[in-house]
Design a protein around this motif. Structure first.
Motif, short mmCIF file in Angstrom:
data_model
loop_
_atom_site.label_atom_id
_atom_site.label_comp_id
_atom_site.label_asym_id
_atom_site.label_seq_id
_atom_site.Cartn_x
_atom_site.Cartn_y
_atom_site.Cartn_z
N ILE A 32 0.84 -1.21 0.00
CA ILE A 32 0.00 0.00 0.00
C ILE A 32 0.87 1.25 0.00
N THR A 33 2.11 1.11 -0.49
CA THR A 33 3.05 2.23 -0.45
C THR A 33 2.52 3.43 -1.21
N GLU A 34 1.99 3.21 -2.42
CA GLU A 34 1.50 4.33 -3.23
C GLU A 34 0.32 5.01 -2.56
N ARG A 35 -0.58 4.20 -1.99
CA ARG A 35 -1.72 4.80 -1.31
C ARG A 35 -1.27 5.62 -0.11
N LYS A 36 -0.27 5.07 0.63
CA LYS A 36 0.24 5.79 1.78
C LYS A 36 0.89 7.11 1.36
N LYS A 37 1.61 7.06 0.24
CA LYS A 37 2.23 8.29 -0.26
C LYS A 37 1.16 9.32 -0.58
N ARG A 38 0.07 8.85 -1.21
CA ARG A 38 -1.03 9.78 -1.52
C ARG A 38 -1.65 10.30 -0.23
N ASP A 39 -1.84 9.39 0.74
CA ASP A 39 -2.43 9.82 2.01
C ASP A 39 -1.54 10.83 2.71
N LEU A 40 -0.22 10.55 2.70
CA LEU A 40 0.71 11.47 3.34
C LEU A 40 0.73 12.82 2.62
N GLU A 41 0.66 12.76 1.28
CA GLU A 41 0.63 14.00 0.51
C GLU A 41 -0.63 14.80 0.83
N LEU A 42 -1.75 14.08 0.90
CA LEU A 42 -3.00 14.75 1.26
C LEU A 42 -2.91 15.31 2.67
N GLY A 43 -2.26 14.54 3.56
CA GLY A 43 -2.09 15.03 4.92
C GLY A 43 -1.23 16.29 4.97
N ARG A 44 -0.16 16.27 4.17
CA ARG A 44 0.69 17.46 4.12
C ARG A 44 -0.06 18.65 3.55
N MET A 45 -0.87 18.39 2.52
CA MET A 45 -1.66 19.46 1.94
C MET A 45 -2.68 20.00 2.94
N ALA A 46 -3.30 19.08 3.69
CA ALA A 46 -4.26 19.51 4.70
C ALA A 46 -3.57 20.33 5.78
N LEU A 47 -2.36 19.88 6.19
CA LEU A 47 -1.61 20.63 7.20
C LEU A 47 -1.21 22.00 6.66
N MET A 48 -0.78 22.02 5.40
CA MET A 48 -0.41 23.29 4.78
C MET A 48 -1.62 24.21 4.70
N PHE A 49 -2.77 23.62 4.35
CA PHE A 49 -4.03 24.37 4.25
C PHE A 49 -4.34 25.03 5.59
N GLU A 50 -4.16 24.28 6.68
CA GLU A 50 -4.46 24.82 8.00
C GLU A 50 -3.39 25.81 8.47
N CYS A 51 -2.14 25.62 8.01
CA CYS A 51 -1.06 26.46 8.50
C CYS A 51 -0.85 27.72 7.67
N LEU A 52 -1.56 27.85 6.55
CA LEU A 52 -1.41 29.04 5.73
C LEU A 52 -1.79 30.28 6.53
#
Length: 753
Positions: free
Chosen positions: A250-270
């Motif tokens: 599930i490496t690719e899915r995890k990468k997508r999840d982590l990317e989405l998590g980073r984007m969500a964190l970035m969204f909140e930290c803007l």
């Protein structure tokens, strides 16, 4: 699990050993699971990847495993013999018997010639086929095997994890990384995952029966995220013996999840406020910066129309404007003034559509608070104007000294002629005629000086509100040319071509004058010393825009420098002759008006700077002059701390009854004794000011406060600026024009009872 007849093995404690955990029940207390009537072999690994997950039912008392037609259960494995091994039923037991195979038969990695099979035993045939003997229902195995290309087995007692031959290929690893390996699970995971693994094992062993966990495997330079799904297998005594199952990459899915998590964190930290809306501009999400910026909660914003949620002026008009811009341009950029925190704040807004398969599914709005930046830009622009005044000071002094010279000489002449010390040969009539002419010259000179001072005040004052309004471009151009006239005429010939029907433009007069002044000064400085140059100013109306072009035939700008010409602190002038801020400030001011400033230049031939502004509705029209109306003698009170000004008002208002006071307290005492039709008062004075007098009258004599007017020399304090912006009373600038003063007294007398 030990093979039949092997001695029991004692093991040391481990975080993964359930037998040493006091919180776990003894496995002997768990009753054995009932056996189904039809045992099965589940294929965990195979040479053909599509064979992984096959379920082979043992419905006959004897089944032959092999790779040829002689076998009852055919395996697609080149390493298996034609008749490799048989599975035989003896009462309630099932036994595997090796049929003198070439590569041997293995049960739980132990080579056997004959062995009893227990539920969960792993059978290896040939070189790549691994089968699990199970008496559990097939439905328990199929979900865990679906899509899997790797299988694993964890021996609870030995604390060893082994992997199937297909594992490396299935998980995208180099050959030999995992396949056919055996070792401790703790060697593959980080310390942060150990507690999760222990909890999952505990849950499975204590009756959960299934094991399901996502893990990050550290395999030297390789990292893989896998989902390990399996079941508990028990020995003959019913005790948990091992966990076995499959691993899915599930490496690719995890990468997508982590990317989405980073984007969500970035969204909140803007630091910028972000709102997501649906295509109808209803809010579907917002970040914490947006909610803090506008002091709203997520619940208050959710589902509301964006501009209603933000309480903007004219929300319906903004929605229409946004939709049109997004549809036609794919982007909407605007600056809005929104009362976000009880005070007016400036926000730079950028909106763009969110798409999925070319369909618009929503809109993202980014709000940046530029209130402080706008304030700093205003200050910088103001200081730049003062700097320009310093540059033009010599020319301004010349413009003032010329009329001042003939004002003083004319007054001197009149004084001498009145004493008979000058031109004694003139007759009394001739002397009077010369005296009148001299006084007319002095008055004209004083008016010229007053005009220069008025232009200086208009150029140097800071705007109360920088919001663009309909502005007379001609007037701004005239002011800029007056301010720079001496500098321009010393460098070049000035030619102007201004359309007579030029409409109003969206700008502010002071700042637009500053832009034109800077451009004219740059044009003059671009002409080399000692060469007769030409500066041309053109203004026209073109397709809803007012276009002003300022051209020179000077040295021009090198092509390599043109892209940076509007950058802050970039200058082509020698060190000490320019800060590089002038053009940058002009560019920012024009953009703030919603317009554009561009340059077209050829090195050695000159430059043309073009200012394009949005045209406003209407054209400047001359103000109608009301007909003069004869009035009775007025009772006028004049309040000023300058005695000479009071004396001059007594002279020019001789047709009226005039009383003068030098302080506010004296004025209040005078008003208490008698009534007045008009009160003229300086706005700023020592001790108490004209504002104090107005406030006192507003409380005690409100009808008299309405007949009050102010005059000022132009030294506005912030308090005076705010005061004059809120009261309806008229204000005259010093020096006061006699005709304007007479007109004002007539207007105020009309309000008297």
């Amino acid at each position: 699990m030990r093979a039949r007849g092997e001695p029991k093995v004692r093991v040391s404690s481990s975080p993964f050993d359930e037998n040493t955990d006091p919180n776990l029940p003894r496995t002997a207390a768990v009753p054995p699971r009932p056996r189904p009537s039809v045992p099965r072999l589940v294929q965990l690994a195979a040479e053909a990847r599509d064979d992984v997950g096959r379920v082979l039912e043992l419905r006959e008392d004897v089944a032959v495993l092999g790779r040829a037609s002689q076998a009852t259960l055919v395996l697609n494995d080149g390493g298996a013999s034609r008749r490799h091994a048989s599975i035989q039923r003896h009462g309630d037991e099932w036994r595997v018997v090796d049929l003198e195979s070439r590569n041997g038969t293995f049960v739980n990695d132990v080579r056997v010639t004959s062995a009893v099979l227990r539920d969960g035993d792993r059978l290896r045939i040939g070189t790549s086929s691994i089968l699990r003997f199970t008496t559990s229902p097939a439905s328990d195995w199929l979900p865990s095997l679906e899509g899997a290309r790797a299988s694993w087995d964890y021996a609870l007692a030995a604390r060893e994890l082994s992997w199937s031959e297909e594992s490396d290929h299935a998980l995208g690893l180099p050959a030999g990384t995992l396949s056919n390996s055996r070792g401790a699970l703790t060697g593959l995971i980080g310390r942060e995952d150990e507690s999760r693994v222990q909890a999952a094992i505990t849950l499975a062993v204590n009756g959960g029966e299934s094991f399901d966990l996502e893990l990050k495997l550290q395999l030297g330079p390789h990292t893989r995220w896998v989902r390990m799904h399996g079941h508990v297998l028990r020995n003959a005594a019913g005790r948990p013996d091992r966990l076995t199952g499959t691993a899915t990459d599930i490496t690719e899915r995890k990468k997508r999840d982590l990317e989405l998590g980073r984007m969500a964190l970035m969204f909140e930290c803007l630091s910028d406020g972000v709102f997501f809306t649906d295509p109808a501009l209803k809010v579907v999400d917002s970040n914490s910066a947006a909610r803090t910026m506008f002091r709203i909660t997520r619940e208050e914003a959710l589902g509301g129309m964006l501009f209603d949620v933000l309480a903007t002026p004219a929300p319906a008009a903004l929605e229409t404007q946004a939709r049109v811009a997004l549809r036609e341009q794919g982007r909407w950029v605007i600056e809005l003034q929104i009362p976000a925190t009880g005070r007016e704040q400036s926000f730079e807004v950028v909106a763009f559509p969110l798409r999925s398969d070319d369909a618009v599914v929503g809109v993202a709005f980014l709000f940046r608070d530029v209130t402080e930046r706008k304030r700093l830009q205003t200050q910088l622009a103001f200081y730049d104007r003062l700097s320009s005044l310093g540059t033009m000071s010599a020319g301004i002094a010349h413009e003032i000294n010329n009329p001042l010279t003939f004002v003083l000489t004319s007054i001197e002449y009149v004084m001498l002629s009145l004493t008979g010390e000058d031109q004694p040969d003139l007759t009394p009539v001739g002397r009077l005629t010369e005296q009148v002419a001299a006084l007319q010259d002095a008055r004209d000179g004083a008016h010229r000086i007053a005009g220069i001072v008025r232009d200086l005040k208009a150029f140097s004052r800071d705007d109360v509100s920088p919001t663009p309004v309909p502005t007379n471009v001609n007037r701004s151009l005239e002011l800029a040319m007056k301010m720079t006239n001496k500098v321009l005429t010393s460098h070049a010939e000035l030619a102007t071509f201004v359309a007579a029907d030029l409409p109003l433009a969206r700008a502010t007069e002071t700042r637009l004058s500053q832009v034109f002044t800077n451009l004219l000064m740059n044009a003059a400085q671009a002409i080399p010393e000692g060469r007769a140059g030409r500066i041309t100013v053109r203004a026209r109306h073109e397709k809803g825009q007012v276009v002003v072009e300022i051209s020179d035939d000077g040295v021009g700008i090198p092509a390599a420098q043109l892209p940076r010409i509007f950058d802050p602190f970039f200058t082509t002038k020698p060190v000490g002759q320019g800060t590089g801020l002038g053009l940058s400030i002009c560019h920012g001011l024009v953009q703030g008006f919603g317009g554009s400033l561009t340059v077209d230049s050829v090195e050695g031939k000159g430059s043309t700077f073009s200012v394009r502004l949005k045209a406003a509705e209407g054209v400047p029209a001359p103000e109608p002059k009301p007909p003069a109306v004869a009035r009775r003698q007025a009772r006028v009170l004049v309040v000023d701390d300058e005695p000479l000004i009071l004396r001059s008002f007594l002279r020019v208002l001789g047709q009226h009854e005039v009383v003068t006071c030098s302080t506010v307290d004296e004025a209040l005492q005078t008003i208490a004794r008698r009534d007045f039709d008009v009160i003229l008062c300086d706005i700023t004075m020592p001790e108490r000011s004209g504002m104090d007098l107005y406030d006192d009258l507003l409380r005690t004599r409100p009808e008299l406060a309405q007949r009050m007017a102010f005059f000022t020399g132009g030294a506005f304090t912030p308090k005076a600026t705010r005061f004059l912006a809120t009261v309806p009373n008229r204000t005259l600038a010093k020096p006061v024009d006699h005709a304007e003063l007479t007109k004002l007294i007539e207007e105020l007398m009309g309000r008297a009872p």
